[in-house]
Each structure stands twice: as structure tokens, then as C-alpha cells.
Enzyme design. Structure first.
Site, short mmCIF file in Angstrom:
data_model
loop_
_atom_site.label_atom_id
_atom_site.label_comp_id
_atom_site.label_asym_id
_atom_site.label_seq_id
_atom_site.Cartn_x
_atom_site.Cartn_y
_atom_site.Cartn_z
N ASN A 186 38.02 41.95 5.40
CA ASN A 186 36.80 42.47 4.81
C ASN A 186 36.72 42.00 3.35
O ASN A 186 37.60 42.31 2.55
CB ASN A 186 36.79 44.00 4.87
N ARG A 232 43.52 46.72 -12.67
CA ARG A 232 42.44 47.07 -13.59
C ARG A 232 42.94 48.21 -14.46
O ARG A 232 43.91 48.89 -14.11
CB ARG A 232 41.18 47.50 -12.83
N TYR A 265 38.38 27.61 -10.00
CA TYR A 265 38.23 26.49 -10.93
C TYR A 265 38.64 26.92 -12.33
O TYR A 265 38.18 27.95 -12.83
CB TYR A 265 36.76 26.05 -10.91
N LYS A 284 9.13 -0.79 2.96
CA LYS A 284 8.30 0.11 3.80
C LYS A 284 9.04 0.65 5.01
O LYS A 284 8.97 1.85 5.30
CB LYS A 284 7.04 -0.62 4.24
N THR A 321 2.91 -13.60 9.66
CA THR A 321 3.76 -13.15 10.77
C THR A 321 4.37 -14.34 11.53
O THR A 321 5.49 -14.25 12.01
CB THR A 321 2.96 -12.26 11.73
N ARG A 335 0.80 -1.23 0.00
CA ARG A 335 0.00 0.00 0.00
C ARG A 335 0.83 1.28 0.00
O ARG A 335 0.32 2.36 -0.20
CB ARG A 335 -0.96 -0.01 1.21
N SER A 365 35.55 45.71 -3.39
CA SER A 365 34.35 45.18 -4.05
C SER A 365 34.64 44.76 -5.49
O SER A 365 35.47 45.34 -6.18
CB SER A 365 33.25 46.23 -4.05
N LYS A 384 32.18 27.85 0.36
CA LYS A 384 32.34 26.41 0.16
C LYS A 384 33.75 25.98 0.54
O LYS A 384 34.72 26.60 0.09
CB LYS A 384 32.09 26.04 -1.30
C1 UD1 Z 1 -0.99 -8.15 12.51
C2 UD1 Z 1 -1.66 -9.09 13.49
C3 UD1 Z 1 -2.92 -8.42 14.03
C4 UD1 Z 1 -2.57 -7.11 14.68
C5 UD1 Z 1 -1.82 -6.22 13.71
C6 UD1 Z 1 -1.32 -5.00 14.43
C7 UD1 Z 1 -1.16 -11.33 12.67
C8 UD1 Z 1 -1.69 -12.52 12.00
N1 UD1 Z 1 -1.99 -10.30 12.81
O1 UD1 Z 1 -1.87 -7.97 11.41
O2 UD1 Z 1 -3.55 -9.27 14.98
O3 UD1 Z 1 -3.75 -6.46 15.14
O4 UD1 Z 1 -0.67 -6.92 13.16
O5 UD1 Z 1 -0.75 -4.10 13.54
O6 UD1 Z 1 -0.03 -11.32 13.09
N2 UD1 Z 1 5.52 -9.57 7.99
C9 UD1 Z 1 6.63 -10.32 7.67
N3 UD1 Z 1 6.47 -11.48 6.98
C10 UD1 Z 1 5.26 -11.94 6.63
C11 UD1 Z 1 4.12 -11.17 6.95
C12 UD1 Z 1 4.29 -10.00 7.65
O7 UD1 Z 1 7.77 -9.95 7.99
O8 UD1 Z 1 5.19 -13.03 6.01
C13 UD1 Z 1 5.74 -8.31 8.72
C14 UD1 Z 1 5.26 -7.11 7.95
O9 UD1 Z 1 6.32 -6.56 7.19
C15 UD1 Z 1 4.85 -6.16 9.07
C16 UD1 Z 1 4.41 -7.10 10.18
O10 UD1 Z 1 4.93 -8.36 9.88
O11 UD1 Z 1 5.94 -5.40 9.54
C17 UD1 Z 1 2.89 -7.18 10.34
O12 UD1 Z 1 2.34 -7.69 9.17
P1 UD1 Z 1 0.95 -7.22 8.60
O13 UD1 Z 1 0.62 -8.00 7.39
O14 UD1 Z 1 0.92 -5.75 8.50
O15 UD1 Z 1 -0.01 -7.69 9.79
P2 UD1 Z 1 -1.49 -7.22 10.01
O16 UD1 Z 1 -2.36 -7.80 8.97
O17 UD1 Z 1 -1.52 -5.77 10.20
#
Ligand code: UD1
Ligand code: CA
Length: 461
Positions: free
Chosen positions: A379, A442, A389, A21, A82, A14, A407, A353
Site C-alpha cells: 500500500n 519524523r 534523484y 510530403k 513522372t 503545396r 501517507s 516511471k
Molecule cells: C499525375 C498524372 C495525372 C494523374 C494524376 C493522379 C502525369 C503526367 N500525370 O499528375 O494524369 O491524373 O497524377 O494523381 O503523370 N514525381 C516525382 N518526380 C517528378 C514528378 C513527380 O517523383 O519529377 C512524383 C510526385 O512526388 C508524386 C507523383 O510523382 O508522388 C505524381 O506527381 P504529380 O506532380 O502530383 O502528378 P499530377 O500532376 O498530380
């Protein structure tokens, strides 16, 4: 041992960006830097960052002895979620450690919140503790489902929740503490049979409960801290909150900021007591400003050190050093490696510079001073150009103490003006000037008597 696992492998779709990000910046620092700083503040010794999308950029830019990287495989159809991300760190989690899990995109988390979460976790003898918050609008977050006894039972993701669960206002912040051994056991039991076919870290909560472990939930009031950045709109809101914190901290330490909503100061900038900062000022990087300074509108200062009692108006200062009591601007430009002594005046449309200027020297109007060593009490008249340069190479100019550069002179480098050397206005100096000598380079003025009348130019058509 306290370790952290910071999740940063996600694509950040997004953001619509080619940059990972967590490497977008607010107040001059990467989002993930704030998370790392909070870990440091909470005395976490080792940080494991899970990288995936854009991993090379992250690994190249985050160099710190406390960081270990673990890579999450990213390919079409690869496992995701996650939980899967945290599994990549299993080999670096000691059994007896306390593991704090954070996301790289939540820059507003405070170190004392992490400290309190760890304390709560330890004091309650929990195997896992979830950091939660109560939100009026819980859309998008996982919901905290509690047992009748009030203890946390499980976390249900928005996409998997039924209507009753969707009404729950207590949400999962995405931050947790776990005992190393229990976490590793639970990770091995996570499955991906949910609406997104992802391995949810949140399932660890119900798994631990089922295994008879004690699981806690620590609820915070200040929910801005769990605020995650997913879009550029949220990036701007994160920046706004961070700017507010930075400016408040400075004001409480004795700095006057006339309009904190329009003053842009990076995290690491230091400003001394009784300095006054006007609207539109931008202070970046590792800039240090002394006490009793006045920094007026539209001044931008980058990685520079400014002494005490300095006044600056509408100027740009890059990687330079300015000593006490100098006056700069309006519209002065110090380019990198400029070094000003005390009580120097750099006025309208003057560019400096890679030059050193001694105490009490003045360049008040329309000059270019490049690649030069200028002494004290010199001055530099209006419109002087240090011609450094020749189209191929750069050369230095040396001006000793008490010299006077008339000047509109050109100093064609390399050239050396000794003490009290005096250069007549409009000279183009190509040879060295001795101590106390006057140099005029001059054409001599010629006056032709009656020339206008002779040519008939005194009669207008
Ligand atoms: C997650 C939580 C949700 C919580 C929310 C808070 C889970 C399943 N859900 O959801 O309960 O309310 O965070 O913000 O954990 N990431 C990885 N690898 C992956 C997937 C994600 O490193 O395979 C990282 C993303 O880069 C991010 C973080 O994990 O920094 C969270 O991932 P995101 O997909 O944003 O989780 P949410 O859907 O927001
Ligand atoms: Ca998601």
C-alpha cells in the site's frame, strides 16, 4: 516477378513543409507506409522508391529489405516529370516483370485493388494497364481518351487538354501496371514537348498503342482509393478516411467504440473483444489492448500493452505494460518502462516511471513512484514520494511484499523496505527497513497546554 515503383521525388510545394510530403503522417504512419503496405498485401516482392526532394530523411526512415531507392537528380533546370522519375528505375526493371507504378502520396489505395489491377493486366495480356475512375469533378487529373472501339487511346493532362477533353469524367489515377520490357522501351521514347515541359509517364500509353501493343484500362468504383494528398486540408481528409477504416475494422471485430468520429486509433493498434472505448481516446503506435477493458475519455496510450479487464480513465500511458484487472486514473501517468502486475490500482495524480509493481499493490492518490521495484500487496499512501534523484544521479528503491508506506512519506533512494515493513505517515526514510519493522522518521509531536491563551491568541481582532 512483381515489382513496384513508387514515385516520391516531388517537392510537395503545396504542403508548405520542411518534411518530404510522403513523410507526413496519417493515423500514426507515413503516407508512403500505407502504399508500401498495400504493395506487400498485393504480394509485390520488390519496391523501388524514387526519391529526390528530402531524400535523406526518406532513406533514413524507410528501412526494409524489400526497398530499393533510386535517386532523381534535383537541381535548378533539371529534367522533371513522372516519366523522368520512372526512368531512374530502368536498371532495376527485369524484362519479364510486371511493374506496378504507384504514387507515395495516395495512402488510401487498398491491396486488393492492386491485386485486381495486376490480375486484369495479366488476364487481358496487356502491355500496360491504367487504373482509372469516373469522377463528377475531374479537375486536376489527367483524362482518359478512349478510341471508338472503347479501348484506351491516350491520357491527356488537364493543362494540355482541349475543351472536349476537359469534359471527360474518366481520370487517370496515376497508378498502372506494365510489362517490364514494354515499359522500358516506351520510357526511352517519351519527350517533354508539352505545356509543362515535363516528361509525362502518361505518354507511355499512346507510345505503346502506336507500337502496336495492347493497352488496358481498369476502372474502379471506390474512387476514394485514388485520393492524393497535396495540401494539409487533404491530409486531414485522408486521416479522416483512414480513421474511419481503422475504427470500422475494430468495431466489426468486436470492439465497442462509442463515437468513432472522436476516437483516434493508429493503424497497428490491436484491441481485444468486448473492450469499450469512449470518446477522446487516443491509442498510438504498437499499443495492444486486451479484452473486456474500459478505456474512458481523454486517455492516451502510446506503444503500451494493456491486459484484459483493465479500466482506465483520463490517463496518459507511455511505453508501459499493464496486466489484467488494473484500475488506472483518473489522471494517472505511466511514464516509460512502468510494469504493473495484476489487479493494481493507480489513482488520481499518481506518476509511475521505470518501476515494477507486483499484483494487488495500490497507489491511490498523489504519489510519485520512480525507479523502483515494488512487490505485491503493497500500500503506497497518499502523497508518497520516491526520492530517486540527488541532482546528479538516479537511484532505485526496493519495496518487498505486503509493506505499508504511510501517507506523505519520502523514500530517499537507494533504500530497501523488507516484507511487511511498515512506515509511519510523514516519515523521511533514508535507511533500510527490516522485515515487519515499524519505521518512524519524523519529529515527535509536542503539545503545550494552554499556550494559545497565554499568548493572548484566543481573542480575535
Ligand atoms: C499525375 C498524372 C495525372 C494523374 C494524376 C493522379 C502525369 C503526367 N500525370 O499528375 O494524369 O491524373 O497524377 O494523381 O503523370 N514525381 C516525382 N518526380 C517528378 C514528378 C513527380 O517523383 O519529377 C512524383 C510526385 O512526388 C508524386 C507523383 O510523382 O508522388 C505524381 O506527381 P504529380 O506532380 O502530383 O502528378 P499530377 O500532376 O498530380
Ligand atoms: Ca503536378
Amino acid at each position: 516477378m512483381n515489382i513496384s515503383i513508387i514515385l516520391a521525388a516531388g517537392e510537395g510545394t503545396r504542403m508548405k513543409s520542411n518534411i518530404p510530403k510522403v513523410m507526413h503522417k496519417i493515423c500514426g504512419k507515413y503516407l508512403i507506409d500505407y502504399v508500401l503496405d498495400a504493395c506487400k498485401g498485393a504480394k509485390i516482392e520488390k519496391n523501388v522508391i524514387i526519391v529526390g526532394h528530402g531524400k535523406d530523411k526518406l532513406i533514413d526512415n524507410l528501412k526494409d529489405e524489400s526497398i530499393i531507392f533510386r535517386e532523381q537528380p534535383i537541381y535548378e533546370g533539371a529534367p522533371y516529370g513522372t516519366g523522368f522519375a520512372v526512368m531512374q528505375a530502368i536498371d532495376v526493371i527485369p524484362d519479364d516483370s510486371i511493374v506496378t507504378i504507384l504514387c507515395g502520396d495516395t495512402p488510401l489505395i487498398n491491396d486488393d485493388t492492386i491485386t485486381r489491377l495486376i490480375e486484369f493486366h495479366r488476364n487481358g495480356n496487356y502491355a500496360g494497364t491504367v487504373l482509372t475512375a469516373i469522377l463528377e469533378d475531374a479537375t486536376g487529373y489527367g483524362r482518359i481518351v478512349r478510341k471508338e472501339s472503347g479501348e484506351i487511346d491516350r491520357i491527356v493532362e488537364q493543362k494540355d487538354a482541349n475543351n472536349d477533353e476537359l469534359k471527360i469524367k474518366e481520370v487517370n489515377s496515376g497508378m498502372y501496371c506494365f510489362n517490364g520490357k514494354a515499359l522500358k522501351e516506351a520510357l526511352n521514347k517519351i519527350e517533354n514537348n508539352n505545356s509543362q515541359n515535363e516528361y509525362y509517364l502518361t505518354d507511355v500509353v499512346s507510345i505503346l498503342n502506336n507500337e502496336g501493343y495492347k493497352v488496358g484500362a481498369y476502372t474502379i468504383d471506390n474512387h476514394i482509393e485514388i485520393y492524393g494528398v497535396n495540401t494539409r486540408v487533404q491530409l486531414a481528409m485522408g486521416e479522416q478516411e483512414m480513421r474511419k477504416r481503422i475504427n470500422q475494422k475494430l468495431m466489426l471485430s468486436g470492439v465497442t467504440i462509442i463515437d468513432p468520429n472522436c476516437t483516434y486509433i493508429d493503424e497497428d493498434v490491436i484491441v481485444g473483444r468486448d473492450t469499450i472505448i469512449y470518446p477522446g481516446v487516443v491509442l498510438e503506435g504498437n499499443t495492444i489492448i486486451g479484452e473486456n477493458c474500459i478505456i474512458r475519455g481523454n486517455t492516451r496510450i502510446i506503444n503500451s500493452k494493456i491486459g484484459n479487464s483493465v479500466e482506465i480513465e483520463s490517463s496518459l500511458i507511455e511505453e508501459s505494460i499493464v496486466d489484467d484487472k488494473c484500475h488506472l486514473g483518473p489522471y494517472a501517468h505511466l511514464r516509460p518502462k512502468s510494469k504493473l502486475g495484476k489487479n493494481i490500482k493507480i489513482g488520481n495524480f499518481v506518476e509511475i516511471k521505470n518501476a515494477t509493481l507486483g499484483d494487488n499493490t495500490k497507489a491511490s492518490h498523489l504519489s510519485y513512484v520512480g525507479d523502483a521495484d515494488v512487490g505485491c500487496n503493497v500500500n503506497i499512501g497518499c502523497g508518497v514520494v520516491f526520492v530517486n534523484y540527488n541532482g546528479r544521479e538516479k537511484f532505485r528503491t526496493t519495496i518487498e511484499d505486503n509493506a505499508f508506506i504511510g501517507s506523505n512519506s519520502n523514500l530517499v533512494a537507494p533504500v530497501h523496505v523488507e516484507e511487511w515493513g511498515y512506515i509511519a505517515a510523514g516519515s523521511t526514510i533514508t535507511e533500510d527497513v527490516g522485515k515487519g519493522d515499524l519505521s518512524i522518521a519524523r519529529a515527535r509531536q509536542v503539545n503545550k497546554a494552554g499556550w494559545v491563551e497565554k499568548k493572548g491568541l484566543n481573542k480575535r481582532k
